[in-house]
Write a protein that holds these residues in place. Structure first.
Motif, PDB file in Angstrom:
ATOM      1  N   ARG A  20       0.842  -1.194   0.000  1.00 45.93           N
ATOM      2  CA  ARG A  20       0.000   0.000   0.000  1.00 45.93           C
ATOM      3  C   ARG A  20       0.882   1.251   0.000  1.00 45.93           C
ATOM      4  NH1 ARG A  20      -4.013  -1.695   5.019  1.00 45.93           N
ATOM      5  NH2 ARG A  20      -4.906  -3.599   4.100  1.00 45.93           N
ATOM      6  N   PRO A  21       0.377   2.390  -0.500  1.00 46.88           N
ATOM      7  CA  PRO A  21       1.232   3.570  -0.638  1.00 46.88           C
ATOM      8  C   PRO A  21       1.176   4.601   0.487  1.00 46.88           C
ATOM      9  CG  PRO A  21      -0.751   3.864  -1.946  1.00 46.88           C
ATOM     10  CD  PRO A  21      -0.849   2.499  -1.320  1.00 46.88           C
ATOM     11  N   LYS A  22       0.035   4.756   1.159  1.00 39.20           N
ATOM     12  CA  LYS A  22      -0.145   5.910   2.045  1.00 39.20           C
ATOM     13  C   LYS A  22       0.397   5.658   3.449  1.00 39.20           C
ATOM     14  CE  LYS A  22      -4.414   7.575  -0.135  1.00 39.20           C
ATOM     15  NZ  LYS A  22      -5.867   7.749   0.075  1.00 39.20           N
ATOM     16  N   VAL A  23       0.815   6.766   4.085  1.00 41.70           N
ATOM     17  CA  VAL A  23       1.228   6.734   5.484  1.00 41.70           C
ATOM     18  C   VAL A  23       0.519   7.870   6.208  1.00 41.70           C
ATOM     19  CG1 VAL A  23       3.159   6.842   7.107  1.00 41.70           C
ATOM     20  CG2 VAL A  23       3.477   5.790   4.860  1.00 41.70           C
ATOM     21  N   LEU A  24      -0.050   7.576   7.366  1.00 40.63           N
ATOM     22  CA  LEU A  24      -0.709   8.598   8.185  1.00 40.63           C
ATOM     23  C   LEU A  24       0.241   9.074   9.268  1.00 40.63           C
ATOM     24  CD1 LEU A  24      -3.168   7.502   6.672  1.00 40.63           C
ATOM     25  CD2 LEU A  24      -4.441   7.552   8.834  1.00 40.63           C
ATOM     26  N   SER A  25       0.345  10.391   9.408  1.00 42.86           N
ATOM     27  CA  SER A  25       1.167  10.966  10.474  1.00 42.86           C
ATOM     28  C   SER A  25       0.437  12.156  11.077  1.00 42.86           C
ATOM     29  CB  SER A  25       2.541  11.395   9.945  1.00 42.86           C
ATOM     30  OG  SER A  25       2.423  12.509   9.079  1.00 42.86           O
ATOM     31  N   ALA A  26       0.830  12.525  12.280  1.00 40.98           N
ATOM     32  CA  ALA A  26       0.138  13.581  13.011  1.00 40.98           C
ATOM     33  C   ALA A  26       0.652  14.959  12.611  1.00 40.98           C
ATOM     34  CB  ALA A  26       0.325  13.378  14.517  1.00 40.98           C
ATOM     35  N   TYR A  27      -0.219  15.956  12.724  1.00 40.44           N
ATOM     36  CA  TYR A  27       0.202  17.327  12.438  1.00 40.44           C
ATOM     37  C   TYR A  27       1.294  17.775  13.402  1.00 40.44           C
ATOM     38  CZ  TYR A  27      -3.076  18.669   8.808  1.00 40.44           C
ATOM     39  OH  TYR A  27      -3.735  18.784   7.611  1.00 40.44           O
ATOM     40  N   ARG A  28       1.122  17.528  14.660  1.00 35.81           N
ATOM     41  CA  ARG A  28       2.145  17.931  15.642  1.00 35.81           C
ATOM     42  C   ARG A  28       3.141  16.789  15.770  1.00 35.81           C
ATOM     43  NH1 ARG A  28      -2.746  19.938  18.011  1.00 35.81           N
ATOM     44  NH2 ARG A  28      -2.744  22.218  18.123  1.00 35.81           N
ATOM     45  N   SER A  29       4.164  16.812  14.929  1.00 37.42           N
ATOM     46  CA  SER A  29       5.137  15.726  14.935  1.00 37.42           C
ATOM     47  C   SER A  29       6.426  16.190  14.278  1.00 37.42           C
ATOM     48  CB  SER A  29       4.589  14.509  14.165  1.00 37.42           C
ATOM     49  OG  SER A  29       4.427  14.814  12.785  1.00 37.42           O
ATOM     50  N   TYR A  30       7.495  15.448  14.563  1.00 41.47           N
ATOM     51  CA  TYR A  30       8.749  15.636  13.837  1.00 41.47           C
ATOM     52  C   TYR A  30       9.374  14.261  13.643  1.00 41.47           C
ATOM     53  CZ  TYR A  30      13.333  17.088  12.321  1.00 41.47           C
ATOM     54  OH  TYR A  30      14.477  17.248  11.575  1.00 41.47           O
ATOM     55  N   HIS A  61     -11.654  10.372  15.431  1.00 41.21           N
ATOM     56  CA  HIS A  61     -11.132  11.167  14.310  1.00 41.21           C
ATOM     57  C   HIS A  61     -10.165  10.354  13.462  1.00 41.21           C
ATOM     58  CE1 HIS A  61      -8.904  14.258  12.157  1.00 41.21           C
ATOM     59  NE2 HIS A  61      -7.811  13.937  12.823  1.00 41.21           N
ATOM     60  N   LEU A  62      -9.282   9.603  14.103  1.00 41.80           N
ATOM     61  CA  LEU A  62      -8.324   8.787  13.358  1.00 41.80           C
ATOM     62  C   LEU A  62      -9.044   7.691  12.574  1.00 41.80           C
ATOM     63  CD1 LEU A  62      -5.483   7.958  12.561  1.00 41.80           C
ATOM     64  CD2 LEU A  62      -5.268   6.763  14.751  1.00 41.80           C
ATOM     65  N   GLU A  63     -10.016   7.064  13.188  1.00 42.51           N
ATOM     66  CA  GLU A  63     -10.769   6.020  12.475  1.00 42.51           C
ATOM     67  C   GLU A  63     -11.499   6.611  11.268  1.00 42.51           C
ATOM     68  OE1 GLU A  63     -14.157   2.546  13.183  1.00 42.51           O
ATOM     69  OE2 GLU A  63     -13.491   3.796  14.871  1.00 42.51           O
ATOM     70  N   ASP A  64     -12.100   7.783  11.449  1.00 43.54           N
ATOM     71  CA  ASP A  64     -12.775   8.434  10.326  1.00 43.54           C
ATOM     72  C   ASP A  64     -11.791   8.739   9.198  1.00 43.54           C
ATOM     73  OD1 ASP A  64     -15.185   8.340  11.641  1.00 43.54           O
ATOM     74  OD2 ASP A  64     -15.126  10.433  12.315  1.00 43.54           O
ATOM     75  N   THR A  65     -10.600   9.193   9.573  1.00 39.75           N
ATOM     76  CA  THR A  65      -9.584   9.499   8.566  1.00 39.75           C
ATOM     77  C   THR A  65      -9.215   8.238   7.788  1.00 39.75           C
ATOM     78  OG1 THR A  65      -8.697  11.263   9.978  1.00 39.75           O
ATOM     79  CG2 THR A  65      -7.288  10.482   8.192  1.00 39.75           C
ATOM     80  N   ILE A  66      -9.033   7.143   8.500  1.00 43.89           N
ATOM     81  CA  ILE A  66      -8.704   5.869   7.851  1.00 43.89           C
ATOM     82  C   ILE A  66      -9.808   5.464   6.876  1.00 43.89           C
ATOM     83  CG2 ILE A  66      -8.399   3.386   8.250  1.00 43.89           C
ATOM     84  CD1 ILE A  66      -7.082   4.153  10.952  1.00 43.89           C
ATOM     85  N   VAL A  67     -11.044   5.534   7.353  1.00 43.56           N
ATOM     86  CA  VAL A  67     -12.169   5.092   6.532  1.00 43.56           C
ATOM     87  C   VAL A  67     -12.305   5.944   5.272  1.00 43.56           C
ATOM     88  CG1 VAL A  67     -14.685   4.921   6.452  1.00 43.56           C
ATOM     89  CG2 VAL A  67     -13.442   4.052   8.444  1.00 43.56           C
ATOM     90  N   PHE A  68     -12.180   7.262   5.422  1.00 40.20           N
ATOM     91  CA  PHE A  68     -12.387   8.132   4.273  1.00 40.20           C
ATOM     92  C   PHE A  68     -11.171   8.204   3.350  1.00 40.20           C
ATOM     93  CE2 PHE A  68     -16.022   9.344   6.750  1.00 40.20           C
ATOM     94  CZ  PHE A  68     -16.972   9.681   5.799  1.00 40.20           C
ATOM     95  N   GLU A  69     -10.003   7.791   3.837  1.00 43.88           N
ATOM     96  CA  GLU A  69      -8.836   7.682   2.955  1.00 43.88           C
ATOM     97  C   GLU A  69      -8.804   6.344   2.223  1.00 43.88           C
ATOM     98  OE1 GLU A  69      -6.425   9.630   1.893  1.00 43.88           O
ATOM     99  OE2 GLU A  69      -7.248  11.363   2.953  1.00 43.88           O
ATOM    100  N   GLY A  70      -9.523   5.361   2.782  1.00 42.79           N
ATOM    101  CA  GLY A  70      -9.513   4.030   2.184  1.00 42.79           C
ATOM    102  C   GLY A  70      -8.485   3.155   2.868  1.00 42.79           C
ATOM    103  N   PRO A  71      -8.903   2.309   3.800  1.00 42.09           N
ATOM    104  CA  PRO A  71      -7.935   1.477   4.536  1.00 42.09           C
ATOM    105  C   PRO A  71      -7.034   0.651   3.625  1.00 42.09           C
ATOM    106  CG  PRO A  71     -10.135   1.309   5.486  1.00 42.09           C
ATOM    107  CD  PRO A  71     -10.290   2.076   4.216  1.00 42.09           C
TER     108      PRO A  71
END
Length: 450
Positions: A134-144, A198-208
Protein backbone atom coordinates in the motif's frame (compact mmCIF):
# COMPACT_ATOMS: atom_id res chain seq x y z
CA UNK A 1 40.87 34.02 29.40
CA UNK A 2 44.57 33.39 28.73
CA UNK A 3 46.25 34.04 25.39
CA UNK A 4 46.27 30.37 24.38
CA UNK A 5 42.52 30.00 25.02
CA UNK A 6 41.83 33.28 23.21
CA UNK A 7 43.79 32.10 20.18
CA UNK A 8 41.97 28.76 20.17
CA UNK A 9 38.62 30.50 20.42
CA UNK A 10 39.47 32.86 17.58
CA UNK A 11 40.60 30.00 15.37
CA UNK A 12 37.50 27.90 16.04
CA UNK A 13 35.13 30.80 15.42
CA UNK A 14 36.93 31.93 12.30
CA UNK A 15 36.92 28.47 10.72
CA UNK A 16 33.29 27.93 11.68
CA UNK A 17 32.14 31.16 10.10
CA UNK A 18 34.16 30.57 6.94
CA UNK A 19 33.41 26.92 6.32
CA UNK A 20 30.62 25.36 8.42
CA UNK A 21 27.10 25.49 7.00
CA UNK A 22 24.71 25.17 9.94
CA UNK A 23 21.33 23.44 9.82
CA UNK A 24 18.01 25.27 10.15
CA UNK A 25 19.78 28.66 10.06
CA UNK A 26 20.27 31.81 8.04
CA UNK A 27 24.05 31.57 7.97
CA UNK A 28 24.91 35.25 8.44
CA UNK A 29 22.45 35.74 11.29
CA UNK A 30 23.88 33.23 13.75
CA UNK A 31 26.79 33.30 16.18
CA UNK A 32 27.38 29.74 17.43
CA UNK A 33 28.87 29.30 20.89
CA UNK A 34 32.33 27.73 20.70
CA UNK A 35 32.43 24.75 23.03
CA UNK A 36 35.78 23.79 24.57
CA UNK A 37 34.74 20.67 26.48
CA UNK A 38 32.03 18.74 28.28
CA UNK A 39 31.54 16.22 31.07
CA UNK A 40 28.48 14.78 32.78
CA UNK A 41 25.60 17.26 32.62
CA UNK A 42 27.80 20.25 31.71
CA UNK A 43 29.69 21.77 28.81
CA UNK A 44 31.84 24.91 28.83
CA UNK A 45 33.17 27.58 26.51
CA UNK A 46 36.72 28.85 25.98
CA UNK A 47 36.28 31.49 28.64
CA UNK A 48 35.56 28.77 31.16
CA UNK A 49 31.86 29.49 31.58
CA UNK A 50 30.02 26.29 32.41
CA UNK A 51 26.49 25.55 31.23
CA UNK A 52 24.19 23.02 32.87
CA UNK A 53 22.74 21.31 29.80
CA UNK A 54 18.99 20.94 30.15
CA UNK A 55 18.77 19.90 26.48
CA UNK A 56 21.08 16.83 26.48
CA UNK A 57 22.62 18.31 23.30
CA UNK A 58 19.59 17.53 21.12
CA UNK A 59 17.98 15.12 23.58
CA UNK A 60 20.53 12.37 23.16
CA UNK A 61 23.29 12.49 25.81
CA UNK A 62 21.20 10.21 28.00
CA UNK A 63 24.19 9.10 30.09
CA UNK A 64 25.80 12.55 30.03
CA UNK A 65 28.92 13.72 28.26
CA UNK A 66 32.20 11.80 28.22
CA UNK A 67 31.26 8.69 30.18
CA UNK A 68 34.66 7.00 30.58
CA UNK A 69 33.42 3.46 29.93
CA UNK A 70 31.84 4.38 26.60
CA UNK A 71 34.81 6.48 25.51
CA UNK A 72 37.11 3.57 26.38
CA UNK A 73 34.95 1.08 24.46
CA UNK A 74 35.10 3.23 21.33
CA UNK A 75 38.88 3.53 21.64
CA UNK A 76 39.26 -0.21 22.22
CA UNK A 77 37.15 -1.01 19.16
CA UNK A 78 39.14 1.46 17.06
CA UNK A 79 42.32 -0.35 18.05
CA UNK A 80 40.80 -3.71 17.12
CA UNK A 81 38.73 -2.99 13.99
CA UNK A 82 37.74 0.51 12.87
CA UNK A 83 35.33 -0.46 10.12
CA UNK A 84 34.05 -3.31 7.99
CA UNK A 85 31.32 -3.51 5.36
CA UNK A 86 27.76 -4.04 6.60
CA UNK A 87 27.36 -7.41 4.87
CA UNK A 88 29.68 -9.22 7.27
CA UNK A 89 28.80 -10.76 10.63
CA UNK A 90 30.82 -8.92 13.29
CA UNK A 91 30.88 -9.59 17.03
CA UNK A 92 30.16 -6.04 18.19
CA UNK A 93 27.36 -5.50 15.66
CA UNK A 94 25.72 -8.79 16.63
CA UNK A 95 26.01 -7.90 20.31
CA UNK A 96 24.51 -4.44 19.82
CA UNK A 97 21.57 -5.97 17.95
CA UNK A 98 21.08 -8.59 20.66
CA UNK A 99 21.11 -6.03 23.48
CA UNK A 100 18.62 -3.79 21.68
CA UNK A 101 16.31 -6.66 20.78
CA UNK A 102 16.29 -7.86 24.38
CA UNK A 103 14.83 -4.50 25.43
CA UNK A 104 12.26 -3.93 22.72
CA UNK A 105 8.65 -4.86 23.49
CA UNK A 106 7.04 -7.99 22.06
CA UNK A 107 8.69 -9.83 19.18
CA UNK A 108 10.64 -6.93 17.66
CA UNK A 109 13.76 -9.06 17.56
CA UNK A 110 15.39 -8.13 14.23
CA UNK A 111 17.43 -4.91 14.02
CA UNK A 112 18.14 -2.99 10.81
CA UNK A 113 20.88 -0.46 11.55
CA UNK A 114 20.98 3.04 10.12
CA UNK A 115 23.20 6.03 10.79
CA UNK A 116 20.53 8.21 12.41
CA UNK A 117 16.86 8.62 13.23
CA UNK A 118 15.67 10.11 9.94
CA UNK A 119 17.11 7.13 8.05
CA UNK A 120 15.36 4.82 10.50
CA UNK A 121 12.04 6.50 9.64
CA UNK A 122 12.77 6.30 5.92
CA UNK A 123 13.41 2.58 6.12
CA UNK A 124 10.50 1.83 8.45
CA UNK A 125 8.13 3.45 5.96
CA UNK A 126 9.72 1.54 3.10
CA UNK A 127 9.31 -1.74 5.00
CA UNK A 128 5.67 -0.97 5.77
CA UNK A 129 4.86 -0.14 2.15
CA UNK A 130 6.55 -3.26 0.84
CA UNK A 131 5.00 -5.46 3.53
CA UNK A 132 1.45 -4.23 2.82
CA UNK A 133 1.72 -3.29 -0.85
CA UNK A 134 0.00 0.00 0.00
CA UNK A 135 1.23 3.57 -0.64
CA UNK A 136 -0.15 5.91 2.04
CA UNK A 137 1.23 6.73 5.48
CA UNK A 138 -0.71 8.60 8.19
CA UNK A 139 1.17 10.97 10.47
CA UNK A 140 0.14 13.58 13.01
CA UNK A 141 0.20 17.33 12.44
CA UNK A 142 2.15 17.93 15.64
CA UNK A 143 5.14 15.73 14.94
CA UNK A 144 8.75 15.64 13.84
CA UNK A 145 10.26 12.62 12.09
CA UNK A 146 13.52 13.90 10.58
CA UNK A 147 14.90 16.01 7.75
CA UNK A 148 15.45 13.53 4.92
CA UNK A 149 12.99 13.37 2.04
CA UNK A 150 10.27 11.02 3.29
CA UNK A 151 10.83 11.91 6.94
CA UNK A 152 10.41 15.66 6.42
CA UNK A 153 7.23 15.09 4.41
CA UNK A 154 5.93 12.96 7.28
CA UNK A 155 6.78 15.73 9.74
CA UNK A 156 3.86 17.79 10.94
CA UNK A 157 5.57 20.88 12.33
CA UNK A 158 6.65 24.04 10.52
CA UNK A 159 10.07 22.73 9.54
CA UNK A 160 8.26 20.83 6.79
CA UNK A 161 7.09 23.99 5.05
CA UNK A 162 10.31 24.73 3.17
CA UNK A 163 10.73 21.11 2.09
CA UNK A 164 7.20 19.89 1.43
CA UNK A 165 6.92 18.33 -2.02
CA UNK A 166 3.52 16.72 -1.35
CA UNK A 167 4.83 13.54 -2.99
CA UNK A 168 5.40 11.29 0.00
CA UNK A 169 1.90 9.77 0.06
CA UNK A 170 1.29 11.32 3.49
CA UNK A 171 -2.10 11.96 5.07
CA UNK A 172 -2.16 13.93 8.32
CA UNK A 173 -4.45 13.73 11.29
CA UNK A 174 -4.79 15.43 14.66
CA UNK A 175 -3.37 13.57 17.63
CA UNK A 176 -4.49 14.10 21.23
CA UNK A 177 -3.40 17.34 22.94
CA UNK A 178 -5.83 18.17 25.72
CA UNK A 179 -4.37 21.60 26.56
CA UNK A 180 -5.17 22.78 23.03
CA UNK A 181 -7.73 20.15 22.13
CA UNK A 182 -8.77 20.10 18.46
CA UNK A 183 -11.76 18.04 19.61
CA UNK A 184 -13.15 20.48 22.23
CA UNK A 185 -12.53 17.89 24.93
CA UNK A 186 -12.40 18.77 28.62
CA UNK A 187 -11.00 15.54 30.05
CA UNK A 188 -8.28 13.08 29.05
CA UNK A 189 -10.90 10.38 28.51
CA UNK A 190 -12.85 12.62 26.13
CA UNK A 191 -9.68 13.64 24.29
CA UNK A 192 -8.64 10.01 23.87
CA UNK A 193 -12.03 8.84 22.61
CA UNK A 194 -12.50 11.75 20.22
CA UNK A 195 -8.96 11.52 18.86
CA UNK A 196 -9.45 7.83 18.13
CA UNK A 197 -12.79 8.49 16.43
CA UNK A 198 -11.13 11.17 14.31
CA UNK A 199 -8.32 8.79 13.36
CA UNK A 200 -10.77 6.02 12.47
CA UNK A 201 -12.77 8.43 10.33
CA UNK A 202 -9.58 9.50 8.57
CA UNK A 203 -8.70 5.87 7.85
CA UNK A 204 -12.17 5.09 6.53
CA UNK A 205 -12.39 8.13 4.27
CA UNK A 206 -8.84 7.68 2.95
CA UNK A 207 -9.51 4.03 2.18
CA UNK A 208 -7.94 1.48 4.54
CA UNK A 209 -6.81 -0.61 1.58
CA UNK A 210 -4.49 2.25 0.55
CA UNK A 211 -2.84 2.84 3.95
CA UNK A 212 0.45 1.12 4.68
CA UNK A 213 1.28 2.60 8.07
CA UNK A 214 0.43 4.96 10.88
CA UNK A 215 3.53 6.57 12.36
CA UNK A 216 3.50 8.28 15.74
CA UNK A 217 6.06 9.63 18.14
CA UNK A 218 5.27 7.63 21.27
CA UNK A 219 5.62 10.89 23.19
CA UNK A 220 5.65 13.87 20.87
CA UNK A 221 9.08 15.43 21.28
CA UNK A 222 9.56 18.51 19.12
CA UNK A 223 5.83 19.40 19.33
CA UNK A 224 6.16 19.91 23.07
CA UNK A 225 6.46 16.62 25.00
CA UNK A 226 2.92 15.56 24.20
CA UNK A 227 2.18 12.60 26.47
CA UNK A 228 -0.65 10.49 25.04
CA UNK A 229 -3.69 9.93 27.27
CA UNK A 230 -4.27 6.49 28.73
CA UNK A 231 -5.76 4.20 26.14
CA UNK A 232 -4.76 6.16 23.06
CA UNK A 233 -1.82 4.06 21.88
CA UNK A 234 -3.77 0.86 22.59
CA UNK A 235 -6.61 2.31 20.53
CA UNK A 236 -4.28 3.03 17.61
CA UNK A 237 -2.93 -0.50 17.90
CA UNK A 238 -6.50 -1.85 17.64
CA UNK A 239 -7.26 0.28 14.57
CA UNK A 240 -4.09 -0.91 12.86
CA UNK A 241 -4.94 -4.55 13.59
CA UNK A 242 -8.51 -4.10 12.34
CA UNK A 243 -7.49 -2.51 9.04
CA UNK A 244 -4.24 -4.38 8.38
CA UNK A 245 -2.09 -1.26 8.86
CA UNK A 246 1.50 -1.32 10.11
CA UNK A 247 1.90 0.54 13.42
CA UNK A 248 5.22 2.44 13.56
CA UNK A 249 6.43 4.16 16.72
CA UNK A 250 9.14 6.78 16.34
CA UNK A 251 11.21 6.50 19.52
CA UNK A 252 14.26 8.32 18.18
CA UNK A 253 14.00 10.92 20.94
CA UNK A 254 12.32 8.95 23.71
CA UNK A 255 13.98 5.54 23.58
CA UNK A 256 16.67 4.25 25.93
CA UNK A 257 15.58 5.56 29.29
CA UNK A 258 14.36 9.05 28.43
CA UNK A 259 10.83 8.46 29.75
CA UNK A 260 11.86 6.19 32.63
CA UNK A 261 11.51 2.95 30.67
CA UNK A 262 13.76 1.39 28.04
CA UNK A 263 11.25 2.33 25.35
CA UNK A 264 8.45 4.81 25.90
CA UNK A 265 5.90 2.29 24.61
CA UNK A 266 6.54 0.30 27.79
CA UNK A 267 4.73 3.01 29.77
CA UNK A 268 1.49 1.95 28.05
CA UNK A 269 2.33 -1.73 27.45
CA UNK A 270 1.83 -1.36 23.71
CA UNK A 271 3.81 -3.23 21.06
CA UNK A 272 4.06 -1.68 17.57
CA UNK A 273 5.14 -3.48 14.42
CA UNK A 274 8.23 -1.31 13.95
CA UNK A 275 10.19 0.94 16.30
CA UNK A 276 12.55 3.63 15.03
CA UNK A 277 15.44 4.45 17.37
CA UNK A 278 18.66 6.50 17.46
CA UNK A 279 20.06 9.23 19.76
CA UNK A 280 20.14 7.61 23.22
CA UNK A 281 21.23 4.19 21.96
CA UNK A 282 24.82 5.51 21.95
CA UNK A 283 24.17 8.66 24.00
CA UNK A 284 25.14 10.38 20.76
CA UNK A 285 28.83 9.47 21.14
CA UNK A 286 28.89 7.93 17.66
CA UNK A 287 25.87 8.29 15.33
CA UNK A 288 23.68 5.19 15.18
CA UNK A 289 20.03 4.55 14.47
CA UNK A 290 17.87 1.67 13.45
CA UNK A 291 14.55 -0.08 13.06
CA UNK A 292 13.41 -2.86 15.38
CA UNK A 293 11.29 -5.22 13.29
CA UNK A 294 8.47 -7.59 14.24
CA UNK A 295 8.52 -11.24 13.23
CA UNK A 296 5.73 -10.79 10.69
CA UNK A 297 7.47 -7.98 8.83
CA UNK A 298 10.85 -9.73 9.04
CA UNK A 299 9.21 -12.79 7.43
CA UNK A 300 8.22 -10.66 4.42
CA UNK A 301 11.91 -10.34 3.61
CA UNK A 302 12.98 -13.87 4.53
CA UNK A 303 13.19 -14.90 0.84
CA UNK A 304 12.50 -11.56 -0.79
CA UNK A 305 15.45 -9.16 -0.81
CA UNK A 306 14.94 -5.98 1.15
CA UNK A 307 15.69 -3.16 -1.34
CA UNK A 308 17.60 -0.87 0.98
CA UNK A 309 20.95 -0.47 2.65
CA UNK A 310 23.56 1.99 3.86
CA UNK A 311 27.32 2.02 3.46
CA UNK A 312 27.85 2.50 7.19
CA UNK A 313 24.94 0.41 8.46
CA UNK A 314 25.92 -0.97 11.84
CA UNK A 315 29.30 0.77 11.83
CA UNK A 316 31.47 -1.06 14.31
CA UNK A 317 32.55 2.05 16.25
CA UNK A 318 28.91 3.05 16.63
CA UNK A 319 27.95 -0.46 17.67
CA UNK A 320 30.75 -0.50 20.25
CA UNK A 321 29.32 2.74 21.64
CA UNK A 322 25.84 1.18 21.74
CA UNK A 323 27.02 -1.93 23.57
CA UNK A 324 28.90 0.14 26.13
CA UNK A 325 26.04 2.61 26.56
CA UNK A 326 23.42 -0.09 27.15
CA UNK A 327 25.72 -1.90 29.57
CA UNK A 328 26.39 1.33 31.48
CA UNK A 329 22.67 2.03 31.67
CA UNK A 330 22.06 -1.46 33.02
CA UNK A 331 24.94 -1.42 35.51
CA UNK A 332 24.21 2.06 36.84
CA UNK A 333 20.42 1.78 36.92
CA UNK A 334 19.99 4.75 34.58
CA UNK A 335 16.47 3.87 33.42
CA UNK A 336 15.17 3.67 36.98
CA UNK A 337 17.06 6.86 37.84
CA UNK A 338 15.34 8.68 34.98
CA UNK A 339 11.95 7.53 36.27
CA UNK A 340 12.74 8.66 39.83
CA UNK A 341 14.11 12.01 38.68
CA UNK A 342 10.88 12.72 36.84
CA UNK A 343 8.53 11.55 39.56
CA UNK A 344 10.38 12.96 42.56
CA UNK A 345 12.31 16.00 41.30
CA UNK A 346 11.52 17.39 37.85
CA UNK A 347 7.77 16.91 37.93
CA UNK A 348 7.19 18.44 41.38
CA UNK A 349 9.83 21.12 40.81
CA UNK A 350 8.42 22.28 37.49
CA UNK A 351 4.87 22.31 38.84
CA UNK A 352 6.06 24.47 41.72
CA UNK A 353 7.53 26.91 39.18
CA UNK A 354 4.19 26.98 37.39
CA UNK A 355 2.46 28.03 40.59
CA UNK A 356 4.81 30.99 40.94
CA UNK A 357 4.98 32.14 37.33
CA UNK A 358 1.87 33.25 35.40
CA UNK A 359 3.68 32.70 32.09
CA UNK A 360 3.57 28.91 32.58
CA UNK A 361 0.35 27.57 31.08
CA UNK A 362 0.99 23.85 31.44
CA UNK A 363 3.62 21.43 32.72
CA UNK A 364 3.75 17.95 31.18
CA UNK A 365 6.17 15.08 30.90
CA UNK A 366 7.64 11.96 32.46
CA UNK A 367 11.10 10.64 33.24
CA UNK A 368 13.70 13.18 32.15
CA UNK A 369 11.47 14.56 29.40
CA UNK A 370 9.32 17.57 30.27
CA UNK A 371 7.95 20.76 28.77
CA UNK A 372 6.69 24.08 30.06
CA UNK A 373 4.18 25.69 27.73
CA UNK A 374 4.57 29.45 28.05
CA UNK A 375 1.60 31.73 27.53
CA UNK A 376 0.65 35.40 27.56
CA UNK A 377 -2.57 34.68 29.35
CA UNK A 378 -3.52 31.58 31.34
CA UNK A 379 -7.23 32.11 30.84
CA UNK A 380 -7.13 32.41 27.05
CA UNK A 381 -4.05 30.18 26.71
CA UNK A 382 -2.64 32.56 24.11
CA UNK A 383 0.91 31.33 23.38
CA UNK A 384 3.80 33.53 24.49
CA UNK A 385 4.81 33.71 20.82
CA UNK A 386 2.78 32.83 17.70
CA UNK A 387 3.15 29.54 15.88
CA UNK A 388 6.32 29.46 13.76
CA UNK A 389 7.33 32.89 15.12
CA UNK A 390 10.50 34.56 13.87
CA UNK A 391 12.29 37.86 14.36
CA UNK A 392 10.49 40.36 16.57
CA UNK A 393 7.53 38.03 17.00
CA UNK A 394 9.81 35.55 18.76
CA UNK A 395 11.43 38.14 21.02
CA UNK A 396 9.81 36.98 24.31
CA UNK A 397 11.15 33.42 23.90
CA UNK A 398 14.54 34.71 22.75
CA UNK A 399 14.74 36.93 25.85
CA UNK A 400 13.77 34.02 28.08
CA UNK A 401 16.40 31.74 26.50
CA UNK A 402 19.04 34.46 26.89
CA UNK A 403 18.20 34.77 30.58
CA UNK A 404 18.64 31.01 31.02
CA UNK A 405 22.06 31.11 29.35
CA UNK A 406 23.14 34.13 31.35
CA UNK A 407 22.37 32.14 34.48
CA UNK A 408 24.44 29.17 33.28
CA UNK A 409 21.63 26.96 32.00
CA UNK A 410 21.47 25.81 28.38
CA UNK A 411 17.78 25.52 27.43
CA UNK A 412 15.97 23.77 24.61
CA UNK A 413 13.25 26.08 23.34
CA UNK A 414 10.82 25.40 20.50
CA UNK A 415 7.91 27.64 19.66
CA UNK A 416 6.35 28.80 22.91
CA UNK A 417 7.77 25.90 24.90
CA UNK A 418 10.74 25.17 27.09
CA UNK A 419 11.71 21.51 26.82
CA UNK A 420 13.42 20.18 29.94
CA UNK A 421 15.48 17.15 28.94
CA UNK A 422 18.66 16.86 30.99
CA UNK A 423 20.82 13.75 31.02
CA UNK A 424 19.01 10.76 32.51
CA UNK A 425 21.94 10.63 34.95
CA UNK A 426 21.53 14.19 36.24
CA UNK A 427 22.08 14.50 39.99
CA UNK A 428 19.47 15.86 42.42
CA UNK A 429 21.81 18.77 43.13
CA UNK A 430 21.95 19.73 39.45
CA UNK A 431 18.18 19.39 39.09
CA UNK A 432 17.80 21.84 41.98
CA UNK A 433 20.36 24.19 40.41
CA UNK A 434 18.61 24.09 37.04
CA UNK A 435 15.21 24.77 38.59
CA UNK A 436 16.65 27.73 40.48
CA UNK A 437 18.02 29.25 37.25
CA UNK A 438 14.68 28.65 35.53
CA UNK A 439 12.90 30.36 38.42
CA UNK A 440 14.86 33.52 37.70
CA UNK A 441 14.58 33.30 33.92
CA UNK A 442 10.82 32.85 33.99
CA UNK A 443 10.45 36.35 35.41
CA UNK A 444 11.47 37.52 31.91
CA UNK A 445 8.61 35.55 30.38
CA UNK A 446 6.26 36.82 33.10
CA UNK A 447 6.90 40.37 31.92
CA UNK A 448 5.01 39.56 28.71
CA UNK A 449 1.91 38.25 30.47
CA UNK A 450 -1.26 40.28 29.91
Amino acid sequence: MNAEAAASLAGVKDADRKHVFHSWSAQELIDPLAVAGAAGSYFWDYEGKRYLDFSSALVYTNIGYQHPKVAAAIAEQAGKLCTVAPGFAVDVRSEAARLIAERTPGDLDKIFFTNAGAEAVENAVRMARLHTGRPKVLSAYRSYHGATSTAINLTGDARRFGNDTATAGVVRFWGPYLYRSPFHATTEAEECARALTHLEDTIVFEGPQSIAAIILETVGGAPGVLVPPAGYLAGVRELCDRFGIVFVLDEVMVGFGRTGTWFAADNWEVTPDLICFAKGVTSGYVPLGGVAISAAIAETFARRPYPGGLTYSGHVLACAAAVATINVMEEEGVVAQSARTGAELLGPGLRALAERHPSVGEVRGLGTFWALELVRNRETREPLVPYNAAGADNAPMAEFAAACKKGGLWPLVAGNRLHVAPACTITPQDVAKGLEILDGALTVADAHVV
